[in-house]
Design a protein around this motif. Structure first.
Motif, mmCIF file in Angstrom:
data_model
loop_
_atom_site.group_PDB
_atom_site.id
_atom_site.type_symbol
_atom_site.label_atom_id
_atom_site.label_comp_id
_atom_site.label_asym_id
_atom_site.label_seq_id
_atom_site.Cartn_x
_atom_site.Cartn_y
_atom_site.Cartn_z
ATOM 1 N N ILE A 48 41.404 10.851 26.332
ATOM 2 C CA ILE A 48 42.201 10.774 27.566
ATOM 3 C C ILE A 48 43.293 9.724 27.420
ATOM 4 C CG2 ILE A 48 42.153 10.206 30.020
ATOM 5 C CD1 ILE A 48 39.250 11.237 30.063
ATOM 6 N N ALA A 49 42.914 8.544 26.924
ATOM 7 C CA ALA A 49 43.887 7.468 26.757
ATOM 8 C C ALA A 49 44.975 7.862 25.760
ATOM 9 C CB ALA A 49 43.179 6.189 26.304
ATOM 10 N N GLY A 50 44.583 8.507 24.668
ATOM 11 C CA GLY A 50 45.568 8.923 23.677
ATOM 12 C C GLY A 50 46.551 9.943 24.224
ATOM 13 N N LEU A 51 46.040 10.919 24.972
ATOM 14 C CA LEU A 51 46.927 11.915 25.578
ATOM 15 C C LEU A 51 47.813 11.276 26.646
ATOM 16 C CD1 LEU A 51 44.348 14.832 25.898
ATOM 17 C CD2 LEU A 51 46.392 14.836 24.450
ATOM 18 N N GLY A 52 47.235 10.340 27.409
ATOM 19 C CA GLY A 52 48.032 9.639 28.414
ATOM 20 C C GLY A 52 49.176 8.873 27.784
ATOM 21 N N TYR A 53 48.891 8.177 26.681
ATOM 22 C CA TYR A 53 49.948 7.431 25.983
ATOM 23 C C TYR A 53 51.029 8.375 25.465
ATOM 24 C CZ TYR A 53 52.336 4.955 22.244
ATOM 25 O OH TYR A 53 53.307 4.430 21.428
ATOM 26 N N SER A 54 50.595 9.489 24.874
ATOM 27 C CA SER A 54 51.564 10.435 24.321
ATOM 28 C C SER A 54 52.460 11.007 25.408
ATOM 29 C CB SER A 54 50.819 11.569 23.603
ATOM 30 O OG SER A 54 51.726 12.494 23.038
ATOM 31 N N CYS A 55 51.888 11.348 26.563
ATOM 32 C CA CYS A 55 52.690 11.887 27.671
ATOM 33 C C CYS A 55 53.662 10.842 28.193
ATOM 34 C CB CYS A 55 51.780 12.366 28.799
ATOM 35 S SG CYS A 55 50.797 13.831 28.401
ATOM 36 N N CYS A 56 53.202 9.615 28.367
ATOM 37 C CA CYS A 56 54.083 8.540 28.856
ATOM 38 C C CYS A 56 55.230 8.292 27.890
ATOM 39 C CB CYS A 56 53.279 7.259 29.063
ATOM 40 S SG CYS A 56 52.128 7.301 30.448
ATOM 41 N N ARG A 57 54.934 8.291 26.606
ATOM 42 C CA ARG A 57 55.983 8.021 25.625
ATOM 43 C C ARG A 57 56.993 9.164 25.567
ATOM 44 N NH1 ARG A 57 55.240 5.969 19.342
ATOM 45 N NH2 ARG A 57 57.490 5.822 18.900
ATOM 46 N N MET A 58 56.519 10.399 25.713
ATOM 47 C CA MET A 58 57.431 11.539 25.685
ATOM 48 C C MET A 58 58.483 11.455 26.783
ATOM 49 S SD MET A 58 55.517 15.107 24.802
ATOM 50 C CE MET A 58 53.942 14.777 25.571
ATOM 51 N N VAL A 59 58.053 11.053 27.984
ATOM 52 C CA VAL A 59 58.976 11.097 29.121
ATOM 53 C C VAL A 59 59.778 9.808 29.285
ATOM 54 C CG1 VAL A 59 57.502 12.725 30.330
ATOM 55 C CG2 VAL A 59 57.223 10.289 30.778
ATOM 56 N N SER A 60 59.342 8.719 28.645
ATOM 57 C CA SER A 60 60.039 7.440 28.826
ATOM 58 C C SER A 60 60.700 6.910 27.561
ATOM 59 C CB SER A 60 59.048 6.380 29.331
ATOM 60 O OG SER A 60 58.116 6.023 28.309
ATOM 61 N N ASN A 61 60.189 7.334 26.403
ATOM 62 C CA ASN A 61 60.646 6.791 25.120
ATOM 63 C C ASN A 61 60.488 5.273 25.074
ATOM 64 O OD1 ASN A 61 61.614 7.124 22.506
ATOM 65 N ND2 ASN A 61 63.746 6.750 23.103
ATOM 66 N N ARG A 62 59.436 4.768 25.716
ATOM 67 C CA ARG A 62 59.137 3.331 25.751
ATOM 68 C C ARG A 62 57.694 3.136 25.285
ATOM 69 N NH1 ARG A 62 63.855 3.619 26.804
ATOM 70 N NH2 ARG A 62 65.051 2.471 28.363
ATOM 71 N N PRO A 63 57.458 2.946 23.978
ATOM 72 C CA PRO A 63 56.080 2.830 23.478
ATOM 73 C C PRO A 63 55.296 1.686 24.104
ATOM 74 C CG PRO A 63 57.625 3.166 21.670
ATOM 75 C CD PRO A 63 58.450 2.920 22.890
ATOM 76 N N TRP A 88 35.096 12.833 33.921
ATOM 77 C CA TRP A 88 35.728 12.487 32.645
ATOM 78 C C TRP A 88 36.163 13.739 31.900
ATOM 79 C CZ3 TRP A 88 37.704 8.067 32.303
ATOM 80 C CH2 TRP A 88 37.061 6.908 32.711
ATOM 81 N N PHE A 89 35.295 14.741 31.857
ATOM 82 C CA PHE A 89 35.676 15.987 31.187
ATOM 83 C C PHE A 89 36.895 16.617 31.872
ATOM 84 C CE2 PHE A 89 30.941 16.183 30.234
ATOM 85 C CZ PHE A 89 31.089 15.740 28.928
ATOM 86 N N THR A 90 36.907 16.586 33.207
ATOM 87 C CA THR A 90 38.031 17.158 33.940
ATOM 88 C C THR A 90 39.323 16.403 33.640
ATOM 89 O OG1 THR A 90 36.491 17.751 35.710
ATOM 90 C CG2 THR A 90 38.826 17.895 36.209
ATOM 91 N N SER A 91 39.253 15.070 33.592
ATOM 92 C CA SER A 91 40.444 14.287 33.268
ATOM 93 C C SER A 91 40.941 14.596 31.863
ATOM 94 C CB SER A 91 40.138 12.789 33.403
ATOM 95 O OG SER A 91 39.888 12.447 34.750
ATOM 96 N N LEU A 92 40.014 14.786 30.919
ATOM 97 C CA LEU A 92 40.417 15.123 29.551
ATOM 98 C C LEU A 92 41.169 16.452 29.517
ATOM 99 C CD1 LEU A 92 40.431 14.851 26.486
ATOM 100 C CD2 LEU A 92 38.102 15.801 26.465
ATOM 101 N N PHE A 93 40.602 17.483 30.115
ATOM 102 C CA PHE A 93 41.265 18.790 30.098
ATOM 103 C C PHE A 93 42.556 18.772 30.925
ATOM 104 C CE2 PHE A 93 36.753 20.300 29.328
ATOM 105 C CZ PHE A 93 36.968 20.571 27.982
ATOM 106 N N SER A 94 42.598 17.964 31.968
ATOM 107 C CA SER A 94 43.823 17.847 32.773
ATOM 108 C C SER A 94 44.950 17.238 31.955
ATOM 109 C CB SER A 94 43.556 16.993 34.016
ATOM 110 O OG SER A 94 42.569 17.576 34.840
ATOM 111 N N MET A 95 44.641 16.159 31.231
ATOM 112 C CA MET A 95 45.674 15.515 30.420
ATOM 113 C C MET A 95 46.084 16.397 29.248
ATOM 114 S SD MET A 95 46.553 12.887 31.957
ATOM 115 C CE MET A 95 47.731 12.379 30.705
ATOM 116 N N LEU A 96 45.145 17.159 28.704
ATOM 117 C CA LEU A 96 45.494 18.093 27.633
ATOM 118 C C LEU A 96 46.436 19.177 28.159
ATOM 119 C CD1 LEU A 96 45.150 18.996 24.726
ATOM 120 C CD2 LEU A 96 43.063 20.220 25.407
#
Length: 458
Positions: A48-63, A88-96
């Motif tokens: 979840i954290a990894g997908l969250g980071y990837s989504c944030c970086r995609m839209v902001s370009n601010r690592p 937790w499972f729902t949050s994982l599939f939501s972020m995916l």
């Protein structure tokens, strides 16, 4: 399920089947132990954290900003909820789903992944997953591509068809409909209402504030740059998924449920901050946020770490167990280990960890009996089952008292309904007390008789 019981037939559940299948499959592969359960959650939360980071970086370009936001969310989740939990499972599939939609760019593989993940979220938690599936659908509609929409829908329907095929093979399609759809509609939300952010503490503050903060920043962005600035992708997708996360907190939007959902608003936060602030302005912001993220939750985290380190431990069927809270658990677990191996223990009214720790079968279709949540018919059915099969009863006295329900479920209007009182009277008549362990009582079968359950009116 690992022992051969059939979901929705041999035990009652109002959640869809996928979360149970994932947990049963994992524990079958890696063993029915606390270690295996913890490793599952470490993996899920890390993804979840990894997908969250990837989504944030995609839209902001601010690592750095992206990492700080994800760190702030990660430490906002209270320790007791780092557990095997459908949210937790729902949050994982939501972020995916969000990650796949943001990276779709007309690519069939990623659109298929989005459809599969959205359906998987709905097959774990009905209302939260349903909102994610809808957010994904509307996001793809905004792309104005019939091909993309077809791939998304077909992928989701494929997984849904597999779930229906599983239920059909088990002979539980109608039982699943009654429990997951009808029961949840009629009996779930009536006692769940809470104010937004209820039970918040310092550690959970970031999660609770993330949704109103994102809304305020989005309005500020629109005011500064005009409404047209959010008409193009990825803004519709970010707004839809943030809204799905917010709605998914309800009907019980306490700080814990918000913490599960808040990861969905992080990309919107990252995107708005990147648009509102220049690179020079955003650097001190994420540094300040990083310091606050580390130091504000530090006292509760440090206290939890010390308590965990110093907690007394007992060997259980699921491995070494540290008793952080509830002093009576330690002697209770030791006593339960001395009982005859084949004896069945009924745990009342809701202690799903104890059957796992003791390796004992809970001799009832329900593992939870709560006022105005469980029906009179369920109280009566459970009474009959334990009269027939239970040799022992473990009663968690604290959560049978009205003041507990008033604190946890303030919307509950009657914590002592007739069916609950009659059920507890039948327990007292059929089982004798043999020991008290702080907030727990152990009772032994004495004069159990199904006729005692007749006083429970359907």
């Amino acid at each position: 399920m690992i022992d051969g019981q059939i979901l929705y037939r041999d035990f009652f559940e109002f959640h869809p089947p996928l979360g149970f299948l994932i947990t049963a499959g994992w524990l079958t592969l890696f063993g029915q132990s606390l270690l295996a359960a913890r490793l599952l959650m470490v993996l899920v939360i890390a993804l979840i954290a990894g997908l969250g980071y990837s989504c944030c970086r995609m839209v902001s370009n601010r690592p750095a900003l992206s990492a700080t936001l994800v760190l702030a969310w990660s430490v906002s989740v209270p320790g007791p909820w780092m557990q095997v939990n459908h949210h937790w499972f729902t949050s994982l599939f939501s972020m995916l789903t969000l990650w796949a939609v943001l990276r779709a760019e007309g690519k069939p593989t990623r659109l298929s992944m989005a459809g599969l993940a959205a359906c998987a979220a709905a097959l774990v938690t009905t209302h939260r997953g349903g909102m994610i599936a809808l957010a994904g659908l509307l996001s793809i509609l905004s792309m104005r591509s019939v091909r993309s929409l077809t791939i998304y829908i077909f992928s989701g329907m494929t997984l849904a068809s597999l779930a229906l095929a599983y239920l059909w093979s088990q002979g539980t399609i109608m039982a699943a409909f009654d429990q997951v759809i009808l029961y949840a509609l009629n009996h779930y939300s009536n006692i769940q209402a809470l104010p937004y952010g209820a039970f918040m503490d310092l550690q959970m503050m970031f999660g609770v504030l993330s949704f109103p903060l994102a809304a305020a920043l989005l309005l500020l962005l629109i005011w500064r740059k005009g409404p047209n600035c959010i008409c193009q992708q990825p803004w519709p997708t970010l707004i839809l998924f943030a809204a799905a996360g917010l709605v998914g907190c309800f009907p019980r939007p306490d700080a814990v449920h918000i913490a599960f959902c808040a990861v969905l608003v992080l990309p919107l936060l990252a995107g708005t901050l990147a648009q509102l602030l220049s690179a020079g302005e955003i650097r001190p912001l994420w540094r300040t946020l990083g310091l606050v993220t580390i130091f504000v939750p530090l006292p509760p985290l440090a206290i939890a770490a010390v308590r965990s380190t110093n907690a007394p431990r007992v060997e259980t069927q699921a491995g070494l167990y540290g008793v952080v809270a509830g002093g009576g658990i330690l002697p209770l677990l030791k006593h339960l280990q001395t009982l005859p191996p084949g004896d069945h223990i009924f745990f009342y009214p809701a202690d799903p960890m104890l059957p796992f720790l003791t390796g004992r079968r809970h001799p009832a279709r329900l593992d939870m009996l709560l006022p105005q949540y469980s029906t009179p018919a369920q109280y009566k059915e459970t009474c009959r089952q334990l009269m027939q099969e239970a040799q022992w009863v473990v009663s968690h006295v604290e959560i049978t008292r009205p003041d507990f329900y008033s604190a946890v479920f303030p919307a509950m209007t009657n914590p002592l309904p007739p069916e609950k009182m009659a059920f507890e009277a039948s327990l007292d008549a059929a089982f004798v007390h043999v020991g008290t362990y702080d907030g727990f009582q152990l009772m032994r079968r004495a004069a159990a008789d199904v006729a005692l359950c007749d006083e429970i009116i359907r």
